[in-house]
Design a protein around this motif. Structure first.
Motif, PDB file in Angstrom:
ATOM      1  N   ALA A 260      51.489  38.705  36.044  1.00 36.11           N
ATOM      2  CA  ALA A 260      50.065  39.019  36.113  1.00 36.11           C
ATOM      3  C   ALA A 260      49.169  37.803  35.962  1.00 36.11           C
ATOM      4  CB  ALA A 260      49.703  40.055  35.054  1.00 36.11           C
ATOM      5  N   SER A 261      49.751  36.616  35.749  1.00 38.78           N
ATOM      6  CA  SER A 261      48.947  35.410  35.509  1.00 38.78           C
ATOM      7  C   SER A 261      49.575  34.219  36.220  1.00 38.78           C
ATOM      8  CB  SER A 261      48.852  35.114  34.000  1.00 38.78           C
ATOM      9  OG  SER A 261      48.300  36.203  33.299  1.00 38.78           O
ATOM     10  N   PRO A 262      48.765  33.207  36.561  1.00 33.30           N
ATOM     11  CA  PRO A 262      49.310  32.016  37.220  1.00 33.30           C
ATOM     12  C   PRO A 262      50.125  31.168  36.255  1.00 33.30           C
ATOM     13  CG  PRO A 262      46.987  31.707  36.742  1.00 33.30           C
ATOM     14  CD  PRO A 262      47.301  33.133  36.398  1.00 33.30           C
ATOM     15  N   ALA A 263      50.908  30.267  36.826  1.00 34.66           N
ATOM     16  CA  ALA A 263      51.776  29.418  36.011  1.00 34.66           C
ATOM     17  C   ALA A 263      51.000  28.344  35.261  1.00 34.66           C
ATOM     18  CB  ALA A 263      52.840  28.769  36.893  1.00 34.66           C
ATOM     19  N   VAL A 264      49.838  27.957  35.748  1.00 35.18           N
ATOM     20  CA  VAL A 264      49.021  26.936  35.092  1.00 35.18           C
ATOM     21  C   VAL A 264      47.576  27.425  35.032  1.00 35.18           C
ATOM     22  CG1 VAL A 264      50.507  25.064  35.907  1.00 35.18           C
ATOM     23  CG2 VAL A 264      48.479  25.680  37.222  1.00 35.18           C
ATOM     24  N   SER A 265      46.800  26.823  34.137  1.00 30.34           N
ATOM     25  CA  SER A 265      45.401  27.187  33.991  1.00 30.34           C
ATOM     26  C   SER A 265      44.541  26.434  35.001  1.00 30.34           C
ATOM     27  CB  SER A 265      44.924  26.856  32.575  1.00 30.34           C
ATOM     28  OG  SER A 265      43.534  27.034  32.458  1.00 30.34           O
TER      29      SER A 265
END
Length: 371
Positions: A260-265
């Motif tokens: 549900a979230s990317p690997a990096v910000s």
């Protein structure tokens, strides 16, 4: 009827500006809602901060915003579940491809929402509390129940237990807090991660076991605790959570991971157009980290797919959530709005303040503006 106004994003990377907006007219299967509260999401921040990195199809000036709660002002043809005056919470999808972008954007006084993405509110539930739900609960439901993600059985009024264990990595997030409740409602034991100050809240939402995600041995501790369990899937929420989720799935025999979230910000990306070293490094890290996670998943026979919360607009998960489950669960209190709302201002002018606060960092809270 009153005139309409919106918090407009005039161009890429600009602050939002409040100004007049056309009064939307609901079409078939649509409602016109007088907005009483909105919440801000990371998607709004990413779109504002990075320009066309995401939602390239969204024309400027744009109206962002996915989370709305308010009163029905008018209904379109074929609407049968709602009438003017009803209190509702809804998922506004104006940022999505193939929608009426401006009419369906949430950051305005009057917004068009879809009957199939709207739930009635009990009188005991305040608008500013309920508005934390729409995007987060939709994303959680998509991850848990959609056939190409974890494919869990749908929640029922009287959950049948013994259906295995679901791991929610990042339980104190907006998506995670809703996923815990939905997985419990579908008859599963839930194990999650959160910082220690949020452990008790995770248990209150239904988690059976909570581990500190910052502990370097978290994957090992969970693997040991889950020995002998049938782990039916792992939901990864939070930047960089995918690698840990895949490692845990490999250790426990789970075959499905929902990302549900990317690997990096994207927080380090500069708020300007054109090439930059920081942007190049961020995108390189994103590609490399994502590729490594996928390679590890394939090596262990794990399906690891990214979740797009609005996918439920076009499948049975949307009807299950917004038509069947949420109205009942909100009315009887078995699904609680989470995380807790923090009202940061009043009026559309406060939306930029909320976005700035979001970008500075928020933990276990959802930032809300009342109108």
């Amino acid at each position: 009827m009153s005139t309409n106004s919106a918090a407009w994003l005039p161009e890429a990377r600009s602050d939002v500006v409040v100004g007049p907006a056309e009064m939307p007219v609901p079409g078939p299967g649509e409602l016109l809602v007088r907005t009483r509260a909105v919440a801000v999401n990371p998607l709004d921040d990413v779109k504002q901060w990075t320009g066309n990195l995401m939602y390239r199809w969204l024309p400027y000036p744009a109206v962002l915003g996915e989370d709305v709660a308010g009163e029905v002002a008018a209904v379109g043809p074929d609407v049968t579940r709602f009438a003017p005056g009803d209190r509702v919470v809804a998922y506004a999808v104006g940022m999505e491809r193939g929608t009426r972008h401006r009419a369906e954007g949430g950051f305005q006084s009057f917004v068009v929402v879809r009957e199939g993405l709207t739930a009635p509110l009990p009188d005991t539930l305040a608008f500013h509390d309920a508005v934390v739900l729409p995007l987060a609960v939709s994303t959680a439901a998509t991850a848990l129940f959609q056939r190409d993600h974890l494919a869990l059985p749908h929640p029922t009024p009287a959950p049948v237990g013994g259906r295995g264990t679901v791991v929610v990595w990042g339980g104190s997030t907006s998506v995670g807090s809703n996923a815990i409740q939905l997985a419990v409602a579908s008859g599963h034991r839930v194990v999650t991660t959160a910082s220690p100050r949020n452990h008790e809240r995770m248990r209150d939402l239904g988690a059976d076991l909570v581990v500190d995600y910052r502990d370097s041995t978290a994957v090992d501790r969970l693997s040991e605790a889950l020995r002998g369990d049938e782990v039916v899937g792992v939901l990864a929420v939070g930047t960089g959570s995918g690698a840990a989720a895949v490692a845990l799935a490999a250790a426990t025999g789970a075959r499905r991971v929902a990302l549900a979230s990317p690997a990096v910000s994207f927080a380090s990306l500069p708020r300007r157009g054109g090439p930059s070293v920081t942007a190049a490094l961020t995108m390189t890290r994103l590609g490399a980290s994502t590729a490594l996670t996928q390679l590890t998943a394939r090596r262990h026979g794990i399906s690891a797919r990214f979740v797009w919360g609005s996918a439920l607009m076009t499948n049975e998960v949307g009807r299950m959530l917004w038509h069947d489950h949420l109205p009942r669960a909100l009315a009887d209190g078995t699904h609680r709005p989470a995380p807790e709302a923090e009202v940061v201002g009043e009026g559309l002018e406060s939306i930029q303040t909320a976005l700035d606060r979001l970008r500075a960092g928020v933990s276990a809270k959802k930032l809300v503006v009342v109108l």
